[in-house]
Design a protein around this motif. Structure first.
Motif, PDB file in Angstrom:
ATOM      1  N   ALA A 213     -18.961 -65.842  60.999  1.00  0.00           N
ATOM      2  CA  ALA A 213     -19.312 -66.178  59.619  1.00  0.00           C
ATOM      3  C   ALA A 213     -20.106 -67.484  59.582  1.00  0.00           C
ATOM      4  O   ALA A 213     -21.086 -67.600  58.847  1.00  0.00           O
ATOM      5  CB  ALA A 213     -18.063 -66.295  58.757  1.00  0.00           C
ATOM      6  N   CYS A 214     -19.707 -68.460  60.391  1.00  0.00           N
ATOM      7  CA  CYS A 214     -20.397 -69.754  60.400  1.00  0.00           C
ATOM      8  C   CYS A 214     -21.862 -69.578  60.783  1.00  0.00           C
ATOM      9  O   CYS A 214     -22.757 -70.174  60.200  1.00  0.00           O
ATOM     10  CB  CYS A 214     -19.704 -70.729  61.341  1.00  0.00           C
ATOM     11  SG  CYS A 214     -19.406 -70.098  62.993  1.00  0.00           S
ATOM     12  N   VAL A 217     -23.927 -67.347  58.072  1.00  0.00           N
ATOM     13  CA  VAL A 217     -24.187 -67.965  56.779  1.00  0.00           C
ATOM     14  C   VAL A 217     -25.154 -69.144  56.925  1.00  0.00           C
ATOM     15  O   VAL A 217     -25.777 -69.565  55.962  1.00  0.00           O
ATOM     16  CB  VAL A 217     -22.857 -68.433  56.123  1.00  0.00           C
ATOM     17  CG1 VAL A 217     -22.407 -69.772  56.697  1.00  0.00           C
ATOM     18  CG2 VAL A 217     -22.989 -68.517  54.612  1.00  0.00           C
ATOM     19  N   GLU A 266     -22.122 -75.114  54.806  1.00  0.00           N
ATOM     20  CA  GLU A 266     -21.725 -73.721  54.615  1.00  0.00           C
ATOM     21  C   GLU A 266     -20.780 -73.246  55.721  1.00  0.00           C
ATOM     22  O   GLU A 266     -19.862 -72.470  55.471  1.00  0.00           O
ATOM     23  CB  GLU A 266     -22.956 -72.807  54.555  1.00  0.00           C
ATOM     24  CG  GLU A 266     -23.717 -72.874  53.247  1.00  0.00           C
ATOM     25  CD  GLU A 266     -23.007 -72.127  52.125  1.00  0.00           C
ATOM     26  OE1 GLU A 266     -22.175 -72.764  51.467  1.00  0.00           O
ATOM     27  OE2 GLU A 266     -23.284 -70.945  51.907  1.00  0.00           O
ATOM     28  N   ARG A 269     -17.366 -74.206  54.891  1.00  0.00           N
ATOM     29  CA  ARG A 269     -16.910 -73.508  53.692  1.00  0.00           C
ATOM     30  C   ARG A 269     -16.437 -72.094  54.012  1.00  0.00           C
ATOM     31  O   ARG A 269     -15.421 -71.648  53.509  1.00  0.00           O
ATOM     32  CB  ARG A 269     -18.033 -73.420  52.641  1.00  0.00           C
ATOM     33  CG  ARG A 269     -17.632 -72.633  51.385  1.00  0.00           C
ATOM     34  CD  ARG A 269     -18.749 -72.547  50.352  1.00  0.00           C
ATOM     35  NE  ARG A 269     -19.820 -71.638  50.733  1.00  0.00           N
ATOM     36  CZ  ARG A 269     -19.818 -70.317  50.513  1.00  0.00           C
ATOM     37  NH1 ARG A 269     -18.796 -69.756  49.926  1.00  0.00           N
ATOM     38  NH2 ARG A 269     -20.832 -69.570  50.888  1.00  0.00           N
ATOM     39  N   VAL A 270     -17.174 -71.394  54.873  1.00  0.00           N
ATOM     40  CA  VAL A 270     -16.855 -69.987  55.071  1.00  0.00           C
ATOM     41  C   VAL A 270     -15.839 -69.727  56.179  1.00  0.00           C
ATOM     42  O   VAL A 270     -15.325 -68.618  56.282  1.00  0.00           O
ATOM     43  CB  VAL A 270     -18.116 -69.133  55.364  1.00  0.00           C
ATOM     44  CG1 VAL A 270     -19.107 -69.259  54.228  1.00  0.00           C
ATOM     45  CG2 VAL A 270     -18.736 -69.515  56.695  1.00  0.00           C
ATOM     46  N   CYS A 271     -15.544 -70.722  56.999  1.00  0.00           N
ATOM     47  CA  CYS A 271     -14.641 -70.457  58.132  1.00  0.00           C
ATOM     48  C   CYS A 271     -13.285 -69.978  57.620  1.00  0.00           C
ATOM     49  O   CYS A 271     -12.611 -70.693  56.898  1.00  0.00           O
ATOM     50  CB  CYS A 271     -14.446 -71.693  58.996  1.00  0.00           C
ATOM     51  SG  CYS A 271     -13.308 -71.357  60.366  1.00  0.00           S
TER      52      CYS A 271
ATOM     53  N   THR C 239     -15.796 -61.278  59.353  1.00  0.00           N
ATOM     54  CA  THR C 239     -14.582 -61.834  58.774  1.00  0.00           C
ATOM     55  C   THR C 239     -13.649 -60.763  58.206  1.00  0.00           C
ATOM     56  O   THR C 239     -12.473 -60.714  58.529  1.00  0.00           O
ATOM     57  CB  THR C 239     -14.936 -62.845  57.669  1.00  0.00           C
ATOM     58  OG1 THR C 239     -15.837 -63.805  58.207  1.00  0.00           O
ATOM     59  CG2 THR C 239     -13.698 -63.561  57.164  1.00  0.00           C
ATOM     60  N   PRO C 323     -17.080 -64.633  52.937  1.00  0.00           N
ATOM     61  CA  PRO C 323     -17.888 -65.812  52.626  1.00  0.00           C
ATOM     62  C   PRO C 323     -18.710 -65.662  51.349  1.00  0.00           C
ATOM     63  O   PRO C 323     -19.048 -66.651  50.710  1.00  0.00           O
ATOM     64  CB  PRO C 323     -18.829 -65.932  53.824  1.00  0.00           C
ATOM     65  CG  PRO C 323     -18.174 -65.190  54.912  1.00  0.00           C
ATOM     66  CD  PRO C 323     -17.361 -64.112  54.270  1.00  0.00           C
TER      67      PRO C 323
END
Lengths: 325, 151, 341
Positions: A213-214, A217, A266, A269-271, C239, C323
């Motif tokens: 995700a990191c 994004v 970001e 934020r998304v982790c 995720t 996310p």
């Protein structure tokens, strides 16, 4: 922010009507008040567009794909998103001509995880009034100050100016800039012993589930094919089978964006596991600032970034202190 | 398993060192060290690269993954790069990478950059001896190892 | 039903751990995940659920299958033994327990996955009733009762006590070995169960309507024009699949250690660009197809092959963790609206 949302919609409607733009890139209202999803709007569904303190997603990266399509897109960019935008323009990833940037004001983005930690769980509705969030939850009404639940990146806000914009929605009620020592935690880590630092990062990075995700994004991670997805690279992997891979993925990822990372935050934020990935990026930013001169990626759309530049007097490797010994 | 442990402690730790050498200066420097019959440890494994800036940070991590205890990058002296500027870029990259490794708690001495010209056979041997000594003192690489690659 | 005071709960854990490994929700650097219990561990039973589901205890994120070694012309092949660690997992929520039923259907039907089967055999599941469901929960849509969580042993926390009740032989065996438990009356957990019920009634997603979304509507849903729009913001990260208690796809890969080849399997995600990639290329060329696959599998293909059982349990992890906040609920609502048209 409701006034801003209204102003955005009016502006967008006008620009769609006079043919300046063909579509609008913004956030669509979700199931709750906080789960807004990036979406593309036309005049028909513009009513679903939302702008509030939970529109965290940085839309710049979507412009890589959007600017390749027919017509012109109106992009709603918060001040910090414009840094990523500039950097992508600089790297020729976004076709600037096909984007109409509408700079929109931002008063800080709230972090739902932080709300949960503060005991605001089972959120049904959240009303914003100035800096106060009033949440109706399954377990009663709860209030908290937005300043206490801001995303990490907003605590180190780069300021209200847009670095790139064709037009700007004026902020009628600007808020005071949060004063947060952006490099405070980096310095704290540097002051630790190597053993303590190793322990810190080991326990943080061991949480990684390698969901990517990191990376996905990240506006700076714009490679068409990532080295970690490329079977021919020898390092492609879908799981951290060994602790080494947890380290390698994050070191290499941070290195690949070094000098280009605008610190948009970001990644953190998304982790899903809450790994403070911004601390890796900020380490590089701090080293760059100290050794090659202050540099803010994305502040402009043309300067050479530090890793594609050099001077004859640069420090020698090993001279930079990664931390106390 | 007492025997095995005993055997391990009695056998002296021989660090495995990977040395990336640029084709135009350092590799020739290593050659000169050889033809001049200068001694440097046999457990320094040289990998020839076109230029020091060809060394991707991934190469360094991969070397550690596969069991290296120390990694050294050798290039032309700043200003002498065969491609004019390669080593200047390498210098910035390695400076940042090494700082990051240290920040993550990896021992500082395990990575190093040295500028060695084609005429510096003597210096090449000396640098390798010093580096091997440093790594020997640091001991086995434990923090950037991949357990799957351990024998 | 038996009980033990909550202030003695570490004695309870310690007694279980004396016989077998005990896994339970542990807090580490702010994130709660299942981990091995040891004295002084930071146990967190308040978190709604762990970031990763407990499926990893039975179907680990990666595991070795076989290794090959070449010596001269000799090739030696070595396969690890089936896992034999005896363990118990405590604190599994009702949704995650149902998740295991779904995984069982996949891995325990022919051909049986021996590694998974061995871990299921060796593991005892102690579930824990929910006490504070959140807005992301929608387990009741799938007929799950969070206050009757199932498993080998069910547990409840009420009035300063932990109540346990064995539901299977394995569960009986576990509890019979624990002398520190005292007898309790089932009525004692009544108020706690009622309280959860009351919250469940208020959940915003409790009426999520899945009519029209099932195995019978495969072609219509597959061809829906909604997919392009729904998947537009999808980042293609993993995720949702990695936090999901029912996602069960894996990849088999080789790792060259320099001395041997280790063949291992690891979780894969249908959201990834190389999923289903074959020699000729990838039939799912864009994120639209990949995104569609995930939700079609959960809501359409799986029920088509499993007597109408959805392979979503409504745990809400993907709802909370995506996310960009695109999730199965939004998909179900969009498709549901279309199915009714």
């Amino acid at each position: 922010m409701q006034a801003v949302e209204k102003a955005i919609k009016e502006k967008a409607r006008a620009l769609l009507a006079d043919g300046t733009v063909d579509r609008v890139l913004g956030w669509e209202k979700g199931e709750y008040c906080y789960d807004n999803t990036p979406a593309v709007f036309t005049a028909e569904n513009l009513g679903n567009l939302v702008y509030n303190s939970f529109c965290g997603a940085n839309l710049s990266k979507y412009l890589i794909a959007e600017s390749k399509k027919e017509g012109r897109v109106l992009a709603l960019l918060k001040p910090c998103d414009t840094y990523s935008f500039n950097q992508l323009v600089k790297e020729h990833r976004i076709d600037r001509e096909k984007v109409y940037v509408l700079g929109i004001p931002c008063h800080g983005i709230a972090d739902v995880e932080k709300l949960n930690v503060k005991g605001v769980k089972g959120i049904e509705r959240i009303a914003e009034d100035g800096g106060t969030l009033t949440a109706q939850t399954l377990y009663g009404e709860k209030t908290c100050e937005i300043n206490d639940v801001l995303l990490e990146r907003c605590m180190a806000c780069k300021g209200p100016e847009h670095m790139a914009a064709d037009d700007v929605i004026e902020d009628t009620a600007p808020v005071e800039l949060r004063k947060h020592d952006r490099f405070g935690m980096v310095e704290k880590l540097e002051q630790m012993t190597p053993d303590e630092r190793f322990e810190f990062w080991r326990s943080e990075l061991s949480k990684c589930i390698r969901c990517n995700a990191c990376r996905n994004v990240c506006p700076a991670c714009s490679c068409l094919k990532c080295v970690f997805d490329n079977d021919a690279s020898g390092v492609a992997a879908k799981a951290n089978v060994d602790t080494f891979e947890e380290n390698m993925f994050h070191i290499i990822r941070a290195f690949h964006v070094a000098g280009r990372c605008t610190d948009c935050g970001e990644c953190s934020r998304v982790c899903p596991q809450g790994i403070p990935l911004h601390l890796l990026n900020r380490k590089f930013i701090q080293d760059i600032n100290k050794n090659y001169g202050e540099y803010q990626a994305g502040a402009d759309d043309s300067s050479a970034w530090p890793l594609v530049d050099y001077t004859q007097e640069d420090v020698e490797p090993g001279a930079i202190e990664g931390g106390k010994n | 398993m007492p025997e095995l442990n005993e055997q391990k402690s009695s056998s002296e730790f021989k660090p495995l060192i990977v040395a990336f050498c640029c084709n135009w200066c350092s590799y020739a420097g290593a050659d000169l060290a050889g033809t001049s019959r200068l001694n440097y440890p046999a457990n320094v494994k040289i990998i020839r690269v076109p230029c020091s800036c060809r060394v991707n940070p991934m190469f360094i991590l991969r070397a550690f993954q596969r069991g290296a205890d120390g990694v050294i990058i050798n290039g032309c002296h700043p200003g002498d790069c065969h491609y004019s500027t390669g080593n200047y870029y390498a210098r910035r990259r390695m400076a940042l990478l090494f700082s990051m490794l240290e920040y993550l708690g990896i021992e500082k001495g395990r990575t190093r950059v040295e500028w060695v010209s084609a005429a510096e056979g003597q210096r090449f041997a000396q640098v390798m001896n010093e580096f091997a000594e440093t790594i020997h003192n640091l001991g086995e690489n434990k923090r950037l190892e991949d357990l799957r690659c351990k024998r | 039903m038996q009980k033990i005071a909550m202030d003695r709960i570490s004695e309870f854990f310690s007694a279980i751990a004396a016989e077998r490994a005990l896994y339970l929700p542990l807090k580490k650097k702010g994130a709660v995940n299942f981990g091995k219990w040891e004295e002084g561990a930071d146990v967190d039973l308040d978190a709604l659920h762990t970031v990763k589901s407990p499926k990893g205890l039975f179907f680990p994120q990666s595991e070795d299958l076989v290794s090959f070694k070449m010596q001269g012309k000799e090739i030696s092949i070595d396969a690890p033994d089936a896992p034999d660690e005896k363990f118990a997992v405590f604190g599994v929520r009702a949704c995650d327990a149902r998740g295991m039923d779904i995984l069982d259907r996949v891995f325990l039907s022919d051909p049986v996955d021996t590694y998974y089967a061995a871990r299921r055999e060796n593991g005892i599941v102690v579930t824990l009733s929910c006490s504070a469901p959140e807005e992301t929960c929608f387990c009741s849509v799938f007929g799950i009762d969070p206050a009757r969580p199932g498993g080998d042993v069910s547990a409840w926390i009420a009035g300063g006590f932990l109540y346990v009740k064995a539901l299977t032989e394995k569960g009986e065996a576990l509890l019979s070995g624990l002398s520190l438990l005292e007898a309790a009356d089932e009525a004692e957990i009544g108020p706690a169960v009622e309280q959860v019920k009351a919250v469940m009634e208020k959940l915003p997603l409790k009426d999520l309507d899945l009519t029209g979304i099932d195995g019978s509507a495969t072609e219509k849903l597959f061809a829906s024009e909604k997919w392009a729009e729904l998947s537009r913001a999808c980042l293609g990260c993993g995720t949702c699949t990695y936090v999901c208690p029912t996602c069960q796809c894996y990849d088999i890969r080789d790792f060259d250690t320099g001395k041997e080849i280790r063949r291992y399997r690891c979780w894969d995600s249908c959201m990834y660009s190389d999923f289903t990639r074959m020699a000729h290329g990838n039939p799912r060329k864009s994120q639209v197809e990949r995104f569609r696959q995930r939700f079609m599998h959960k809501l359409v293909y799986f029920p088509a092959n499993n007597d109408g059982m959805y392979s979503c349990v409504g745990c809400g992890r993907c709802v909370a963790k995506c996310p960009i906040s695109m999730n199965i609920v939004k998909v179900a609502k969009a498709l549901g609206a279309e199915a009714k048209e």
